[in-house]
Enzyme design. Structure first.
Site, mmCIF file in Angstrom:
data_model
loop_
_atom_site.group_PDB
_atom_site.id
_atom_site.type_symbol
_atom_site.label_atom_id
_atom_site.label_comp_id
_atom_site.label_asym_id
_atom_site.label_seq_id
_atom_site.Cartn_x
_atom_site.Cartn_y
_atom_site.Cartn_z
ATOM 1 N N THR A 252 0.804 -1.212 0.000
ATOM 2 C CA THR A 252 0.000 0.000 0.000
ATOM 3 C C THR A 252 0.842 1.270 0.000
ATOM 4 O O THR A 252 0.320 2.346 -0.225
ATOM 5 C CB THR A 252 -0.889 -0.022 1.253
ATOM 6 O OG1 THR A 252 -0.094 -0.565 2.329
ATOM 7 C CG2 THR A 252 -2.058 -0.943 1.056
ATOM 8 N N THR B 256 2.234 6.411 -5.466
ATOM 9 C CA THR B 256 1.777 5.144 -4.870
ATOM 10 C C THR B 256 0.257 5.073 -4.848
ATOM 11 O O THR B 256 -0.330 3.995 -4.958
ATOM 12 C CB THR B 256 2.330 4.978 -3.441
ATOM 13 O OG1 THR B 256 1.946 6.115 -2.655
ATOM 14 C CG2 THR B 256 3.841 4.871 -3.444
ATOM 15 N N LYS C 136 -8.527 9.920 3.570
ATOM 16 C CA LYS C 136 -9.672 8.995 3.572
ATOM 17 C C LYS C 136 -9.310 7.547 3.270
ATOM 18 O O LYS C 136 -10.125 6.654 3.464
ATOM 19 C CB LYS C 136 -10.722 9.479 2.569
ATOM 20 C CG LYS C 136 -11.494 10.715 3.048
ATOM 21 C CD LYS C 136 -12.642 11.027 2.120
ATOM 22 C CE LYS C 136 -13.519 12.140 2.679
ATOM 23 N NZ LYS C 136 -14.618 12.443 1.736
ATOM 24 N N GLY C 137 -8.137 7.303 2.744
ATOM 25 C CA GLY C 137 -7.764 5.900 2.464
ATOM 26 C C GLY C 137 -8.146 5.500 1.049
ATOM 27 O O GLY C 137 -9.131 5.974 0.486
ATOM 28 N N GLU D 62 -9.554 0.384 -0.982
ATOM 29 C CA GLU D 62 -10.731 -0.311 -1.495
ATOM 30 C C GLU D 62 -11.532 0.505 -2.508
ATOM 31 O O GLU D 62 -12.101 -0.052 -3.445
ATOM 32 C CB GLU D 62 -11.675 -0.716 -0.347
ATOM 33 C CG GLU D 62 -11.087 -0.606 1.030
ATOM 34 C CD GLU D 62 -10.766 -1.913 1.741
ATOM 35 O OE1 GLU D 62 -11.301 -2.954 1.365
ATOM 36 O OE2 GLU D 62 -9.959 -1.876 2.684
#
Lengths: 179, 744, 340
Positions: free
Chosen positions: B472, B639, B706-707, B710
């Site tokens: 990640t 990334t 927020k990521g 997914e």
């Protein structure tokens, strides 16, 4: 309703003793290594378990993923599907033989620059495969690189960047870059 | 100008050189001295009892050390809670090798330990096991009437909200109405690295455990509870993880086996799964979904009903949020969301990348496409017309939501306005061209997380937090955050992770790592910065005297006054001047509960897909994808882009290839290898464009993260299926969209 | 993997002799299939005889003016050999459609002929399989059979032969050169592999002591009008659901000579000589191709999951013949036949 059954993956044959070992000499990254190996040791396991060359990865052990790709006499192969004893006398190059963290091979540098990996587990196989691809000199277009890199799965899905990294080195004017 | 401004910059991965040279060590690659090898024996039957294990036959082979099975496993922890990990669902966790019962096909039933890998594999294949077979039941299709609503699920699972409005009536009265059933079989994570644990035996009960996991602490807790070890005895290390996608969120059985063997044999042991055995564990569950939608005359959604039924094991009630998203993605006042499980004789399903949402968004977003066609509205326009300005499930405002911008920017880049809506109307030579789109939403979560920071007199900063980097980019983004916070060059900063001796971090999952660890790293570096400032102020002739922390900035290796940047102290000089050799700080970051409860915190995306279909042969290619993502602050666009590229590949994979096919006669997945469980190869992947829509959010967490793990996957499978419909006029609701379904 | 010993064969005759003396000896060349199967405990040789050092690597002119492919030449070296590219581009394309570059660098021409089926049940020792354990039953009939055969099946077995290369060799009417204890002989390619019948454990017709030394390609010209079309579940590195090798000789628009073979549909590379006869003398039109395709699948039978292959094969045959007639495929291309 309950029925009995017996499991034995190798069948009910008489149990044979494990095979004897012999001295096997492998030339890896230019260095001769002498090992006591039984014939059932794959080249991949010889590298990882007997020589601590763990850069070559095991992703399936059945020739279905390409993570174990190494170069034998300059050609890319799946090291999981050959026995170490079969490779006596061959010239084997693993990812450890391409470059070091302080002195990366141009393809290794291109992989870093293009972010051509995420988890990194398929990466050594991808890079060795790409070295093989450049040596073969067949793949020229993007579509051809994609096809000729299709023996290397990447579950993170880094294909776009892998192809970009290879294209950079392939099209580099500096032939030294493609050493 | 700041040369130490790294957040938001496309920095190369700091762990890149280790990964491209093979220097990065994964769990099965620690070749500790005097290592023994365990090989797992998997059951050949799906259900029954083990009646005899002929261990003696193979123990006679020189070099075979032990055969572990239910017959000789020592008495271990008794209560279920000891086997429960951080994300264990309700029920009784599977206990390897404890009891003669076989609960699913390929269940691990024995571990053979030998001096070499090859010998263990050989002996394991010779091991004779007798069973009493009982009838198994593995077919979810036969369980449609046996669904039940789960009680308490695992952490993070939220039962569907109660129905709102009058969905049944409004569906009946709708101007246009569509309904459909959407199906996918089980899918397995199949990270490239197979599950493995190397347990180094250090004497007594002291172990170094190199484990493939998405949470070293989760593995440690499990081992401690099951084997009665102390924290010190069960030291878990996981510095590199060859892909997770959720598979490493629960300790897998090879960990249990390797620890068991090491403790019993008092020597170091490695246990690795085979690729085939990677199909003997958690997976995305086989799911049947029903969606019914209705519109009003103006094209607004009148009512929505989304129902899901998925498999779980006989021993645990696995839950994921499949239908909830449908109550918040669009404005709709009449909504019914229902969710059920059914028990079959398989292993418990497990979170797999965007669990529930990948599943639910496939059904909802295909249904939205069908609805748009039924109502005669462009699919994008239909979504814009039903844009949710607030979260109707939670009855809260969104902390930020730039989905509209995702639609606009994505559509512009894709050229959506040139689309002829008529199916089979667009062509490229003999090929049918299809354009489809879809949307996704995912939680922006944050978890409690600890971190420590040490600054040494040589000017080097080391930051620790026991999280994971499953690809990640965690190593890299944390290094960027730490370097920027203390104004140091990247080279002067090392971020370390994956070790239970480090401060505790949450599991690497749920897209919360960047926010959780990122804010923890920021906080601990600020804490260290305050100490540095204090020391700097004590330096002789310090220009910083009297300045508060807010009055200074850490930039370019200096602490300088905001008011006059020429008034500065070189950070490297501070410790030598103060006579200290290091400064340390430790901190636990706690999420702001008010912001967490006041707002709806979500990331969104909009996906546009082009497919080309050969109408005679039924071959389909995804030739172009644009994925526009609004996920707060992007820490590293390089990334981050890779994560979304990978998500698109996952979506294509889900749409076109992935299915673990069970032969219900045997109750066994038959395509249990990389040759027959297809995931895309390089030749399958064409042009993918990633757009990050700017989205500032000071409510979601201090860094506004927020990521991304997914959200990028959501909508991709639906967009592919919708594009396939546009190309061919054929609506395929049963994944994967394979050649046989397109052909006939 | 079982316990075995390993020796390198010192010569062809010696290898044949050793094999004849002990049926548990297995030859190993590229190793890509046998080692895979040994790891699955499907193949259990007690002794491996390594052929790699035998002088069978050459690719050279055959006496009749054709081309002789050494049994130990790798698939990659064969595909990219200038004579293969020039005179037998169909073979080049079929080889490049198979496996991966790495596997093609390992796999040999001889070994390719001995590839065993990819049937899920054959590979999984937890399930019955007549090919693996004669008499245990066929799990694919009535089981999951999406990848299985539609032609030439039996009640005992519906497995397919997985090779791409062999499909082209069938179409090109290759001859297999074999050495055995009784000396050398040649086997017509169509007689090399067999249908399962009631002995599915046998994939081919060679005697246990026989060793393939070379494959001869006849002196015929199909270099202008050919196609290898492979349809599969992903773009590359996957076995064929259906593949078609089509080769034509045209006189104007009239078909002078035709070859048609299919992969992924039968226990052996499926060459259909009746369909070839239907094509001969006819105009190279879609109508002609359709008739040939219909003839090929007239005896096909589906088993449920694989029934779609009947229609797919029909359409693939028409497409491949069309491509062959148009002459759109080239040997210098890396195989991307099914790409957009």
């Amino acid at each position: 309703m309950n029925t009995p059954t017996t499991q034995a993956a190798l069948g009910q044959a008489a149990i044979a003793p494990p095979p004897p070992t012999s001295t096997v000499t492998l030339k890896i990254n230019g260095v001769e290594r002498h090992l006591q190996l039984a014939p059932w040791t794959s080249l991949l396991d010889a590298l990882r378990e007997y020589l601590d060359l763990t850069g070559t990865k095991k992703g399936c052990d059945h020739g279905q993923c390409g993570a174990c790709t190494v170069l034998v006499d300059g050609k890319r192969i799946n090291s999981c599907l050959t026995l170490a004893v079969m490779q006596e006398g061959a010239d084997i190059t693993t990812v450890e033989g391409l470059g070091t963290e302080d002195n990366l091979h141009p393809l290794q540098q291109a992989f870093v620059d293009h972010d051509a990996f995420q988890c990194g587990y398929c990466t050594p196989g991808q890079i060795c495969s790409a070295v093989g691809l450049l040596t073969e000199g067949k793949a020229k277009t993007t579509a051809e690189i994609r096809e000729m890199m299709s023996g290397n799965l990447c579950r993170c899905g880094a294909y776009t960047n892998i192809v970009s990294a290879i294209e950079e080195v392939l099209h580099s004017k500096n032939s030294e870059l493609r050493r | 100008m700041s040369t130490t401004s790294y957040i938001g910059k496309p920095v190369n991965r700091v762990d890149g050189p280790a990964k491209v040279t093979g220097a990065a060590k994964y769990a099965a690659e620690f070749n500790v001295p005097h290592l023994a090898y365990g090989h797992i024996v998997s059951s050949s039957i799906a259900k029954g009892k083990i009646t005899k294990i002929y261990a003696d036959e193979i123990l006679a082979i020189p070099g075979v050390l032990q055969v572990f099975s239910h017959e000789n496993v020592p008495s271990l922890a008794w209560f279920d809670r000891s086997y429960k990990d951080d994300v264990a669902p309700g029920g009784s966790p599977f206990r390897p090798l404890q009891g003669n019962e076989v609960k699913y096909s390929m269940q691990p039933v024995a571990l053979v330990v030998a001096e070499t890998f090859e010998l263990a594999r050989y002996a394991a294949a010779l091991l004779r096991i007798e069973y009493e077979v009982t009838k198994h039941d593995t077919d979810l299709e036969t369980k449609r009437d046996d669904g039940f609503e789960p009680g308490r699920g695992k952490t993070g699972w939220v039962p569907p909200p109660k129905p709102r409005g009058n969905p049944d009536k409004e569906l009946k009265n709708a101007t246009h109405r569509v309904e459909g059933e959407y199906i996918h079989l089980a899918q397995h994570h199949n990270p490239m690295e197979m599950f493995a644990s190397t347990v180094e035996f250090l004497g007594d009960k002291k172990l170094n455990i190199y484990d493939k996991t998405q949470g070293a602490f989760n593995s440690q807790q499990y081992v401690m509870k099951v084997f009665g070890l102390s924290k010190d005895e069960a030291h878990v290390v996981s510095q590199y993880t060859g892909g997770g996608f959720g598979s490493g969120l629960r300790p897998q059985y090879q960990l249990f086996m390797a620890v068991l063997a090491a403790l019993e044999l008092k020597r170091s042991v490695r246990v690795s799964m085979t690729r085939q055995q990677m199909f003997s564990m958690g997976h995305r569950p086989h799911t049947l979904q029903y969606v019914e939608l209705g519109t009003n005359p103006d094209g607004s959604l009148a009512a929505l009903h989304h129902h899901a039924l998925h498999e779980t094991s006989q021993f645990e009630d696995y839950t994921e949020n499949v239908v909830n998203w449908s109550g918040m993605l669009y404005q709709c006042d009449n909504v019914k969301l229902t969710y059920q499980l059914a028990k079959i004789d398989v292993y418990t399903p497990q979170d797999m990348r965007a669990p529930g949402a990948a599943t639910g968004s496939f059904a909802l977003e295909c249904a939205m496409d069908e609805m748009a066609y039924a109502a005669g509205i462009d699919p994008l326009e239909f979504r814009l017309r039903n844009y949710a300005e607030r979260d109707q499930n939670l009855k809260r405002e969104f902390s930020s939501k730039k989905l509209r911008e995702c639609y606009h920017e994505g559509a512009a880049k894709f050229g959506w306005e040139k689309r002829n809506p008529e199916p089979r109307s667009m062509r490229d030579g003999d090929l049918l061209v299809g354009w489809g789109m879809a949307t996704g939403v995912w939680d922006a979560s944050i978890q409690k997380c600890a971190a420590s920071a040490t600054f040494t007199a040589d000017g080097h900063l080391t930051v620790l937090s026991g999280t994971n980097d499953i690809g990640t980019g965690t190593y890299t983004i944390m290094t960027q955050i730490a370097a920027q916070t203390l104004g140091l060059p990247l080279e002067a900063v090392t971020f370390k992770l994956g070790d239970t001796n480090q401060p505790e971090a949450p599991l690497q999952g749920g897209s919360w790592t960047a926010a959780s660890v990122g804010n923890a790293v920021k906080q601990v570096c600020d804490k260290l910065g305050e100490q540095l400032l204090k020391l700097a102020q004590k330096m002789e002739g310090s220009p910083l005297k009297g300045a508060a922390y807010e009055d200074v900035e850490f930039v370019n290796g200096q602490i300088r006054l905001n008011a006059d940047i020429n008034q500065a102290v070189v950070i490297r000089d501070i410790l030598p001047a103060s006579g200290k050799d290091k400064l340390e700080a430790e901190n636990t970051m706690l999420p702001n509960p008010i912001n967490q409860l006041k707002n709806s915190l979500h990331a969104h995306n909009a996906v546009f897909v082009e497919v080309k279909v050969d109408p005679e042969l039924g071959t389909l290619h995804v030739t172009r994808v644009v994925n526009a993502v609004a996920a707060g602050r992007i820490l590293n666009p390089k990334t981050a882009r890779s994560q979304v590229l990978g998500s698109v590949v996952w979506g294509i994979s889900m749409a076109l290839m992935e299915e673990s096919v069970m032969d219900h006669g045997f109750g066994r997945y038959m395509n249990h290898n990389y040759s027959e469980y297809h995931i895309p190869v390089s030749a399958d992947i064409h042009d993918i464009d990633v757009i990050f829509v700017e989205e500032e959010d000071d409510k979601v967490n201090p860094l506004g993260i927020k990521g991304l793990g997914e959200v990028g996957l959501l909508g991709v499978a639906a967009a592919v299926a919708n594009a396939a419909f546009h190309a061919t006029g054929k609506r395929i609701r049963n994944l994967p969209v394979s050649i046989d379904k397109l052909l006939l | 993997m079982n316990s075995f010993t390993y020796t390198r064969a010192s010569g062809v005759e010696a290898a044949v002799r050793e094999k004849a003396a002990d049926n548990a000896v297995k030859f190993i060349a590229g190793g890509t299939n046998i080692l895979d199967l040994m790891k699955e405990n499907v193949e259990r040789p007690s002794r491996l005889l390594d052929l790699n050092h035998l002088p069978l690597k050459a690719i050279e002119a055959a006496p009749d003016g054709g081309l002789r492919l050494g049994a130990l030449a790798t698939n990659a070296d064969t595909a990219w050999h200038p004579e293969v590219q020039k005179r037998y581009p169909l073979l080049n394309q079929a080889i490049l459609a198979g496996a991966s570059p790495q596997l093609r660098n390992m796999a040999t021409n001889g070994g390719n002929l001995f590839q065993r089926t990819r049937c899920y049940y054959f590979y999984d020792t937890a399930t019955p399989c007549n090919k693996r354990e004669p008499g245990s039953g066929c799990s694919a009939i009535g089981g999951y059979n999406r990848i299985h055969a539609i032609l030439g099946t039996s009640e005992q077995c519906i497995a397919t032969h997985p090779s791409d290369m062999c499909v082209a060799l069938a179409a090109l009417k290759a001859t297999v050169r074999v050495s055995g204890q009784n000396g050398e002989r040649t086997v017509k390619f169509e007689n090399f592999h067999r249908l399962p019948g009631d002995a599915p454990e046998f994939d081919h017709t060679l005697a246990p002591d026989e060793l393939v030394t070379a494959i001869d390609l006849p002196n015929e010209d199909f270099s202008q009008h050919f196609s290898y079309l492979k349809l599969r579940d992903r773009q590359s590195y996957a076995f064929a659901l259906v593949s078609v090798a089509a080769a034509l000789q045209l006189d104007g628009n009239t078909i002078k000579e035709a070859r048609l073979a299919l992969g992924g549909v039968a226990h052996k590379p499926w060459r259909d000589q009746q369909a070839e006869e239907l094509l001969k003398g006819q105009p190279a039109t879609e109508d002609t191709f359709r008739k040939a395709a219909a003839a090929v699948v007239s005896s096909a039978r589906g088993y449920g999951h694989n029934t779609f292959k009947i229609e797919l094969a029909k359409r693939a045959i028409v497409r491949a013949l069309k491509q062959a007639a148009e002459g759109t495929q080239h040997a210098s291309d890396i195989f991307t036949n099914s790409n957009p």
